[in-house]
Motif scaffolding. Structure first.
Motif, mmCIF file in Angstrom:
data_model
loop_
_atom_site.group_PDB
_atom_site.id
_atom_site.type_symbol
_atom_site.label_atom_id
_atom_site.label_comp_id
_atom_site.label_asym_id
_atom_site.label_seq_id
_atom_site.Cartn_x
_atom_site.Cartn_y
_atom_site.Cartn_z
ATOM 1 N N GLY A 22 0.433 -0.697 -0.349
ATOM 2 C CA GLY A 22 -0.287 0.305 0.009
ATOM 3 C C GLY A 22 1.008 1.080 -0.222
ATOM 4 N N GLN A 46 -2.152 -1.738 -5.110
ATOM 5 C CA GLN A 46 -2.896 -2.272 -6.455
ATOM 6 C C GLN A 46 -3.541 -0.990 -6.865
ATOM 7 O OE1 GLN A 46 -5.938 -1.813 -6.124
ATOM 8 N NE2 GLN A 46 -6.452 0.157 -4.748
ATOM 9 N N HIS A 47 -3.644 0.197 -7.154
ATOM 10 C CA HIS A 47 -4.439 1.383 -7.914
ATOM 11 C C HIS A 47 -2.945 0.957 -8.672
ATOM 12 C CE1 HIS A 47 -6.424 4.070 -9.163
ATOM 13 N NE2 HIS A 47 -6.695 4.858 -7.995
ATOM 14 N N GLY A 51 -0.279 6.861 -3.618
ATOM 15 C CA GLY A 51 -0.472 7.348 -2.869
ATOM 16 C C GLY A 51 -2.216 7.712 -1.807
ATOM 17 N N PHE A 53 -5.818 7.949 -0.482
ATOM 18 C CA PHE A 53 -5.894 8.564 -0.117
ATOM 19 C C PHE A 53 -5.643 9.654 0.106
ATOM 20 C CE2 PHE A 53 -9.747 5.916 2.624
ATOM 21 C CZ PHE A 53 -10.350 5.949 1.426
ATOM 22 N N THR A 54 -4.583 9.488 -0.850
ATOM 23 C CA THR A 54 -3.708 11.488 -1.165
ATOM 24 C C THR A 54 -3.435 11.380 -2.818
ATOM 25 O OG1 THR A 54 -1.695 10.654 -0.600
ATOM 26 C CG2 THR A 54 -2.790 11.917 0.971
ATOM 27 N N ALA A 260 -0.977 -5.600 -6.957
ATOM 28 C CA ALA A 260 -2.032 -6.647 -6.082
ATOM 29 C C ALA A 260 -1.681 -7.569 -5.500
ATOM 30 C CB ALA A 260 -3.435 -6.346 -6.092
ATOM 31 N N SER A 290 -0.795 -1.054 5.019
ATOM 32 C CA SER A 290 -0.593 0.298 5.785
ATOM 33 C C SER A 290 -1.766 -0.715 4.923
ATOM 34 C CB SER A 290 0.172 0.887 4.713
ATOM 35 O OG SER A 290 -0.430 0.578 3.516
ATOM 36 N N VAL A 395 -18.521 16.714 -0.046
ATOM 37 C CA VAL A 395 -18.728 14.670 0.571
ATOM 38 C C VAL A 395 -19.889 14.920 1.230
ATOM 39 C CG1 VAL A 395 -16.804 13.442 2.423
ATOM 40 C CG2 VAL A 395 -16.319 15.094 0.674
ATOM 41 N N PHE A 458 -11.079 1.478 -6.082
ATOM 42 C CA PHE A 458 -10.023 2.527 -5.951
ATOM 43 C C PHE A 458 -9.427 1.821 -4.827
ATOM 44 C CE2 PHE A 458 -12.370 4.737 -9.452
ATOM 45 C CZ PHE A 458 -11.163 4.470 -10.131
ATOM 46 N N ARG A 460 -9.404 0.241 -2.137
ATOM 47 C CA ARG A 460 -9.991 -1.703 -1.663
ATOM 48 C C ARG A 460 -10.481 -1.230 0.206
ATOM 49 N NH1 ARG A 460 -6.594 -6.270 -4.405
ATOM 50 N NH2 ARG A 460 -6.999 -5.503 -5.604
ATOM 51 N N TYR A 461 -11.096 -0.710 -0.194
ATOM 52 C CA TYR A 461 -11.747 -0.386 1.376
ATOM 53 C C TYR A 461 -13.555 -1.276 1.592
ATOM 54 C CZ TYR A 461 -8.525 2.023 3.386
ATOM 55 O OH TYR A 461 -6.901 2.392 3.786
ATOM 56 N N ILE A 466 -14.579 5.163 5.004
ATOM 57 C CA ILE A 466 -13.896 6.379 4.424
ATOM 58 C C ILE A 466 -12.439 7.103 5.204
ATOM 59 C CG2 ILE A 466 -15.187 7.666 5.953
ATOM 60 C CD1 ILE A 466 -15.357 10.089 4.375
ATOM 61 N N CYS A 500 -7.776 7.670 11.803
ATOM 62 C CA CYS A 500 -7.346 8.710 10.860
ATOM 63 C C CYS A 500 -6.672 9.965 9.904
ATOM 64 C CB CYS A 500 -9.383 8.256 9.853
ATOM 65 S SG CYS A 500 -10.167 9.832 10.823
HETATM 66 C C1 LIG Z 1 -13.269 11.650 1.346
HETATM 67 C C2 LIG Z 1 -12.113 11.503 2.355
HETATM 68 C C3 LIG Z 1 -11.686 13.349 2.739
HETATM 69 C C4 LIG Z 1 -10.961 13.483 3.420
HETATM 70 N N1 LIG Z 1 -10.012 14.119 4.035
HETATM 71 C C5 LIG Z 1 -9.031 14.312 5.172
HETATM 72 C C6 LIG Z 1 -8.530 15.720 5.185
HETATM 73 O O1 LIG Z 1 -8.957 16.802 4.416
HETATM 74 N N2 LIG Z 1 -7.418 15.710 5.608
HETATM 75 C C7 LIG Z 1 -7.377 14.871 6.473
HETATM 76 O O2 LIG Z 1 -5.814 14.988 7.656
HETATM 77 N N3 LIG Z 1 -7.400 13.908 5.771
HETATM 78 C C8 LIG Z 1 -8.010 13.641 5.311
HETATM 79 N N4 LIG Z 1 -8.842 11.935 4.584
HETATM 80 C C9 LIG Z 1 -8.409 11.208 5.439
HETATM 81 C C10 LIG Z 1 -7.437 10.230 5.249
HETATM 82 O O3 LIG Z 1 -7.435 10.384 3.868
HETATM 83 C C11 LIG Z 1 -6.457 9.169 5.508
HETATM 84 O O4 LIG Z 1 -6.755 8.993 6.716
HETATM 85 C C12 LIG Z 1 -5.541 8.627 4.997
HETATM 86 O O5 LIG Z 1 -4.984 8.950 3.630
HETATM 87 C C13 LIG Z 1 -5.251 7.147 5.779
HETATM 88 O O6 LIG Z 1 -3.849 6.428 4.715
HETATM 89 P P1 LIG Z 1 -3.541 5.459 5.148
HETATM 90 O O7 LIG Z 1 -1.943 4.828 4.515
HETATM 91 O O8 LIG Z 1 -3.616 4.712 5.988
HETATM 92 O O9 LIG Z 1 -4.195 4.410 4.143
HETATM 93 P P2 LIG Z 1 -4.525 4.633 2.315
HETATM 94 O O10 LIG Z 1 -4.559 6.385 1.587
HETATM 95 O O11 LIG Z 1 -5.994 4.090 2.161
HETATM 96 O O12 LIG Z 1 -3.648 3.815 1.861
HETATM 97 C C14 LIG Z 1 -3.897 2.032 1.798
HETATM 98 C C15 LIG Z 1 -3.136 1.630 -0.281
HETATM 99 O O13 LIG Z 1 -3.242 0.358 -0.306
HETATM 100 C C16 LIG Z 1 -3.293 0.127 -1.178
HETATM 101 N N5 LIG Z 1 -4.396 -1.240 -1.204
HETATM 102 C C17 LIG Z 1 -4.970 -1.569 -0.366
HETATM 103 N N6 LIG Z 1 -5.467 -3.479 -0.441
HETATM 104 C C18 LIG Z 1 -3.983 -3.308 -1.559
HETATM 105 C C19 LIG Z 1 -3.616 -4.630 -2.313
HETATM 106 N N7 LIG Z 1 -3.818 -5.757 -1.547
HETATM 107 N N8 LIG Z 1 -2.089 -4.819 -2.557
HETATM 108 C C20 LIG Z 1 -1.782 -3.587 -2.468
HETATM 109 N N9 LIG Z 1 -2.594 -1.908 -2.024
HETATM 110 C C21 LIG Z 1 -3.398 -2.558 -1.216
HETATM 111 C C22 LIG Z 1 -4.322 1.111 -1.471
HETATM 112 O O14 LIG Z 1 -5.127 0.988 -2.822
HETATM 113 C C23 LIG Z 1 -4.337 2.428 -1.245
HETATM 114 O O15 LIG Z 1 -3.027 3.374 -1.693
HETATM 115 C C24 LIG Z 1 -10.266 11.950 4.080
HETATM 116 C C25 LIG Z 1 -10.632 10.781 3.885
HETATM 117 C C26 LIG Z 1 -11.037 10.593 2.364
HETATM 118 C C27 LIG Z 1 -11.253 9.392 2.454
#
Ligand SMILES: Cc1cc2nc3c(=O)[nH]c(=O)nc-3n(C[C@H](O)[C@H](O)[C@H](O)COP(=O)(O)OP(=O)(O)OC[C@H]3O[C@@H](n4cnc5c(N)ncnc54)[C@H](O)[C@@H]3O)c2cc1C
Length: 535
Positions: A22, A46-47, A51, A53-54, A260, A290, A395, A458, A460-461, A466, A500
Motif C-alpha cells: 500500500g 494495487q491502484h 498515494g 487517499f492522497t 495487488a 498499510s 463529500v 480504488f 480496497r475498503y 472513509i 484517521c
Molecule cells: C473523502 C475523504 C476526505 C478526507 N479528507 C481529509 C482531510 O481533509 N484531511 C485529512 O487529514 N484527512 C482526510 N481524510 C483521511 C485521510 O485521507 C486518510 O485517513 C489517510 O490518507 C489514510 O492513509 P493510509 O495510508 O492509512 O491509508 P490509504 O490512503 O487508504 O492507503 C492504503 C493503500 O493501500 C492500497 N492497497 C489496498 N489493498 C492493497 C493490496 N492488496 N495490495 C496493494 N495495495 C493495496 C490502497 O490502494 C491504498 O493506496 C479524508 C479521507 C477521505 C476518504
C-alpha cells in the motif's frame, strides 16, 4: 524479476529489505523512514497511481484530490507533523496556508466561523455564545489536556511487547480517561446549550462519528489539529507521493503500481514475502501492511494463521467507519471570477447531529452533513496549471447498504439504475451548493459522483469506509492496534493503528518504523515526536 500488467511493467531488484503493502500516506512514510535508515524498500500498490487517499485523478482537463482537503500544523515549521514531512520528502513538500476561516459551520441558515489561532477562536465563539465563557474555557483546557497526553499513548504502541506491557498504565492512563468517554458525555458536563455543542462538534465529519458515539479524545485531537489554522499541499495532494518517492529511490527502493498483493506468505509463523495477484512471489525480511487491519489480518493471511491467532475474534471488536459519496466538480472560470474562498463549508440541517445521522437509513432523507471544499482556490500553483478553471468537491455520508445491490458489478458498467440513483444524489448535493453559492447556477461544466463502491474499487475498503476503523471509545481500548503482530516480521501501519487523517497516517508510519528499527536506531524519529510546548 518483472511484475505488473503488460502495459505497466516494472523491473524489480534482486533483493529488498522490506516490502510495504500500500502506498497511502502511512505506507509512503514508513518506506521513506526506512529508506533514510539505509533500507531498500519495495512499495506495492494495487491502484494505477500511488498515494492511497492522497492520490489525485484527472478527467476532462480537471484534477481532483480524493482524501485531503486540509491539514493542520504543517505551516508551523517546528510542529511534529511538519518536521516529519520535511524529513521524508527532503523538504520537497511545500504547504500553502488557507485563509483565516478554515471551516464555516452552517446549522440550517445560521453560520459560525472557526478561525485560526486559539485566542481568536475563543473570541469568535464568545461573540456567538457570550453566556458560555466558563464552558468554553474549560473546553479549551480539556482539548489541551487530551493532546498533552496523546503522544505517550501513541508512542507506547511502538515499544517492544514486554516494555509496552509494563508501561501501559503509566503511559496511557491519562489519555484513556478521555478516549473512553464519548464527546457528548464530556461536553454535557460543560454546558447544556445544544447549539453551542453542535458548533463545537461541527467538524465531526473529519472523524466520522457524531458526539454521542465518537471518542472524546478523537474529537479533541482533530479540534487541536486545526486550531492554529490549516494548509493544503502546494501542487495538490499528489505532491505528497511525488516528493517522497525520490527519497525511497535514493536507497535503491521503488514504488510499483498495479501490483495487488493477494497473500502475505507465512512460514513457521514468520512473514517471508508476498504473493501478488497473478501468482508472482516476492520475498523480503520484513513485511509491512498499510492496507487496514481488516484487510491485512482478515483477508491477506492464510486461514490457518488467522485461526491460530484468533484474529477473527479480535477483528469482531472493531467496526468500519461510515461510507461516503463525493461529487467532483469542474468549472470554466477561476475561483476569483466565481468568488470562491478557501474556507471549507459544513452544512448541517440543524443542531441534532446524532439524530440526523441515525435518521439517514433511506436515500431521500436529508444528508446529516454535507462538506464542501474548494481545492483549486487552496493551491497557489493551480492557476498556472489550469488557467481559467476551478474545482469544487462535495463529500457526504452515504451508507454502503444503499449501494449493496450493485456489489460485484464492474466499475463504469454498473447499469442504468445505478447511474440514475447517482444522478439523483448528485442533484441533491448540487442544490445544497447552490443554496450557499447561487452564482454557480449554470456555471458547472463537469460533475461526477463517486460512491462507496468507488472507494472499494480504488482503495480496497470493502464497505467503502472513509476512515478505516470507527473512532468509538471501544476502538481506543484495543491493545492489539499497534505495529507489531503475532506473526514474526509482519507489521501494521496506517490510520487504523493511530487515527484517521493524513497526520494520523503519517505518525503511524513513524511508529511502525520505530518498532521495526528499535528505539536506539530511531533516535532521529524519536526527537521529532517529542512534544513541543504549545497553546
Ligand atoms: C473523502 C475523504 C476526505 C478526507 N479528507 C481529509 C482531510 O481533509 N484531511 C485529512 O487529514 N484527512 C482526510 N481524510 C483521511 C485521510 O485521507 C486518510 O485517513 C489517510 O490518507 C489514510 O492513509 P493510509 O495510508 O492509512 O491509508 P490509504 O490512503 O487508504 O492507503 C492504503 C493503500 O493501500 C492500497 N492497497 C489496498 N489493498 C492493497 C493490496 N492488496 N495490495 C496493494 N495495495 C493495496 C490502497 O490502494 C491504498 O493506496 C479524508 C479521507 C477521505 C476518504
Amino acid at each position: 524479476m518483472i511484475i505488473g500488467t503488460p502495459r505497466h511493467k516494472a523491473t524489480l531488484a534482486k533483493r529488498y529489505d522490506t516490502i510495504v503493502i500500500g502506498s497511502g500516506m502511512s505506507g509512503l512514510a514508513t518506506a521513506a523512514c526506512l529508506s533514510k535508515a539505509g533500507q531498500k524498500v519495495l512499495v506495492l500498490e494495487q491502484h494505477y497511481t500511488a498515494g492511497g487517499f492522497t492520490h489525485t485523478y484527472t478527467r476532462k482537463g480537471y484534477e481532483w484530490d480524493v482524501g485531503l482537503h486540509y491539514i493542520g500544523e504543517v505551516h508551523r515549521p517546528n510542529s511534529t507533523i511538519r518536521r516529519i514531512f520535511d524529513y521524508i520528502s527532503d523538504s520537497g513538500l511545500q504547504w500553502a496556508q488557507m485563509d483565516e476561516v478554515y471551516d464555516r459551520i452552517y446549522l440550517g441558515d445560521e453560520s459560525f466561523d472557526l478561525v485560526t489561532g486559539v485566542e481568536r477562536f475563543r473570541a469568535k465563539m464568545l461573540s456567538y455564545f457570550p453566556q458560555e465563557q466558563q464552558a468554553l474555557d474549560r473546553y479549551l483546557q480539556l482539548i489541551r489536556d487530551v493532546n498533552a497526553s496523546s503522544s505517550m499513548f501513541f508512542l507506547h504502541k511502538a515499544l517492544p511487547n514486554s516494555l509496552a506491557k509494563i508501561l501501559r498504565l503509566p503511559l496511557c492512563r491519562r489519555y484513556l480517561k478521555f478516549a473512553e468517554q464519548t464527546t457528548a458525555d464530556v461536553l454535557l458536563t460543560l454546558t447544556k446549550n445544544a447549539k453551542f455543542i453542535a458548533v463545537l462538534t461541527g467538524q465531526w465529519g473529519d472523524y466520522g462519528l457524531p458526539p454521542k458515539s465518537s471518542s472524546f479524545a478523537m474529537h479533541a485531537m482533530v479540534v487541536k489539529h486545526y486550531l492554529n489554522g490549516a494548509s493544503y499541499p502546494v501542487g495538490g495532494s499528489a505532491s505528497i507521493a511525488r516528493t517522497i518517492e525520490p527519497v525511497i529511490q535514493k536507497s535503491g527502493g521503488q514504488i510499483v503500481t498495479r501490483a495487488a498483493v493477494e497473500e502475505i506468505i507465512v512460514e513457521h509463523n514468520k512473514a517471508v514475502g508476498v504473493r501478488l495477484q497473478g501468482g508472482q512471489e516476492i520475498r523480503a525480511k520484513t513485511i509491512i501492511s498499510s492496507v487496514g487491519v481488516e484487510n491485512t489480518l482478515g483477508r491477506l493471511l492464510d486461514q490457518a494463521t488467522i485461526e491460530k491467532h484468533g484474529l477473527k475474534r479480535q477483528l469482531a471488536n472493531i467496526e468500519p467507519s461510515m461510507a461516503h459519496v463525493g461529487v467532483y466538480i469542474g468549472l470554466q472560470a477561476s475561483d476569483k471570477e466565481l468568488g470562491l474562498a478557501t474556507s471549507n463549508l459544513w452544512l448541517y440541517p440543524d443542531e441534532h447531529h446524532d439524530a440526523n445521522l441515525a435518521a439517514m437509513k433511506q436515500p431521500g432523507h436529508k444528508f446529516p452533513v454535507i462538506f464542501i471544499s474548494f481545492p483549486s482556490s487552496k493551491d497557489p500553483e493551480w492557476d498556472a496549471k489550469f488557467p481559467g478553471k476551478s474545482t469544487i468537491e462535495i463529500v457526504a455520508p452515504a451508507p454502503y447498504e444503499w449501494f449493496k445491490q450493485w456489489q460485484g458489478s464492474r466499475w463504469q458498467k454498473r447499469g442504468k439504475d445505478y447511474t440514475k440513483f447517482k444522478q439523483e444524489l448528485q442533484d441533491t448535493l448540487l442544490e445544497s451548493l447552490y443554496r450557499i453559492h447561487p452564482q454557480l447556477i449554470g456555471r458547472i461544466h463537469f460533475a461526477e459522483l463517486s460512491t462507496p463502491l468507488s472507494t472499494d474499487h480504488f482503495c480496497r475498503y470493502k464497505t467503502g469506509e472513509i476512515y478505516g476503523i470507527n473512532h468509538t471509545p471501544r476502538r481506543f481500548q484495543q491493545k492489539w492496534l499497534r505495529p507489531a503482530t503475532p506473526i514474526t516480521n509482519l507489521y501494521l501501519t496506517g490510520q487504523d493503528i493511530v487515527t484517521c487523517g493524513v497526520g494520523g497516517a503519517l505518525i503511524s508510519g513513524v511508529l511502525t518504523t520505530i518498532r521495526v528499527l528499535g528505539l536506539w536506531r530511531s533516535r532521529v524519529l524519536l526527537t521529532m515526536l517529542k512534544p513541543k510546548r504549545s497553546r
